[in-house]
Design an enzyme around this catalytic site. Structure first.
Site, mmCIF file in Angstrom:
data_model
loop_
_atom_site.group_PDB
_atom_site.id
_atom_site.type_symbol
_atom_site.label_atom_id
_atom_site.label_comp_id
_atom_site.label_asym_id
_atom_site.label_seq_id
_atom_site.Cartn_x
_atom_site.Cartn_y
_atom_site.Cartn_z
ATOM 1 N N ARG A 91 0.652 -1.231 -0.077
ATOM 2 C CA ARG A 91 -0.092 -0.076 0.007
ATOM 3 C C ARG A 91 0.846 1.414 -0.081
ATOM 4 N NH1 ARG A 91 -3.440 2.780 4.639
ATOM 5 N NH2 ARG A 91 -5.331 3.280 3.236
ATOM 6 N N ARG A 100 -3.637 6.169 -3.497
ATOM 7 C CA ARG A 100 -3.165 4.928 -2.703
ATOM 8 C C ARG A 100 -3.550 3.654 -3.577
ATOM 9 N NH1 ARG A 100 -7.047 6.213 1.257
ATOM 10 N NH2 ARG A 100 -5.830 8.248 1.434
ATOM 11 N N ASP A 103 -7.155 0.743 -0.601
ATOM 12 C CA ASP A 103 -7.810 0.952 0.784
ATOM 13 C C ASP A 103 -8.982 -0.284 0.927
ATOM 14 O OD1 ASP A 103 -7.340 2.973 2.319
ATOM 15 O OD2 ASP A 103 -8.722 4.596 1.087
ATOM 16 N N ASP A 105 -11.948 -0.526 3.753
ATOM 17 C CA ASP A 105 -12.605 0.129 4.902
ATOM 18 C C ASP A 105 -13.688 -0.598 5.232
ATOM 19 O OD1 ASP A 105 -11.022 2.527 4.429
ATOM 20 O OD2 ASP A 105 -12.428 3.479 3.124
HETATM 21 N N1 ROI Z 1 -12.370 9.052 -4.015
HETATM 22 C C1 ROI Z 1 -12.960 8.183 -4.507
HETATM 23 N N2 ROI Z 1 -13.721 8.679 -5.586
HETATM 24 N N3 ROI Z 1 -12.820 6.985 -4.342
HETATM 25 C C2 ROI Z 1 -12.230 6.443 -3.009
HETATM 26 O O1 ROI Z 1 -12.039 5.494 -2.664
HETATM 27 C C3 ROI Z 1 -11.570 7.704 -2.310
HETATM 28 N N4 ROI Z 1 -10.814 7.312 -1.378
HETATM 29 C C4 ROI Z 1 -10.208 8.128 -0.750
HETATM 30 C C5 ROI Z 1 -10.287 9.606 -1.020
HETATM 31 C C6 ROI Z 1 -8.768 10.184 -1.196
HETATM 32 C C7 ROI Z 1 -10.871 10.560 0.162
HETATM 33 N N5 ROI Z 1 -11.011 9.988 -2.158
HETATM 34 C C8 ROI Z 1 -11.676 8.925 -2.981
HETATM 35 O O2 ROI Z 1 -9.619 7.807 0.573
#
Ligand code: ROI
Length: 166
Positions: A91, A100, A103, A105
């Protein structure tokens, strides 16, 4: 039995996102790896979606998806598993709200509300992010978000924007 009894199965939803190093492959690979997590069962995943970045605009579009799992892991133990998968994808996270590689979550963990140092569930901001709400609606339209409201109500207030199924 309490909600924390280890053998109790908890239905949970995981948001996936990537905008580096072949994001479609990153997300597809991560879905495969989620299916192999211990003490957990992969139920289904949404389609993959692309969307413009939320936050700083000087980064590539994201690929997002949501997966539904059933787990007997306690929420923080599940978080440990998700974080080690993120590490496995080497990552990269260059800056806050920046690009990134992967991610993962923990969006929802049963009907629990969790506010610990490491974990906020329901995930912060999920109620206003089209890249979370629409994929979630594709696989679980009847979802209630603890202390926030029904997914269908949230969708009314959240335009799709640039989000598109891949
Ligand atoms: N924006 C989008 N479209 N998708 C994401 O998964 C995503 N993840 C983030 C941030 C940078 C806030 N923006 C994102 O962590």
């Amino acid at each position: 039995m309490t909600a924390n009894t280890p053998s109790l199965k908890v239905r949970c939803f995981i948001g996936l996102g990537s905008n580096l190093e072949d994001p479609v492959s990153q997300v597809k690979q991560a879905l495969q790896e989620l299916a192999e997590l211990p003490d957990s069962r992969f139920i289904k995943a949404s389609s993959l979606y692309s969307s413009a970045p939320v936050g700083p605009q000087d980064q590539s579009d994201f690929v997002n998806a949501v997966a539904e799992m059933e787990t007997t892991l306690e929420a923080h133990a599940l978080l440990d598993q998700l974080q080690s998968l993120e590490q496995k994808h080497q990552r990269v996270r260059e800056r806050h709200w920046g690009p990134r590689t992967l991610d993962l979550d923990l969006l929802l963990y049963g009907t629990e509300q969790i506010n610990s140092e490491r974990l906020t569930v329901p995930h912060a901001f999920m109620q206003e992010r089209s890249f979370v709400l629409y994929p979630l609606a594709e696989i679980a339209a009847d979802t209630e978000i603890p202390n926030i409201g029904s997914l269908s109500q949230l969708l009314v207030a959240c335009p799709m924007g640039t989000l598109a199924k891949i």
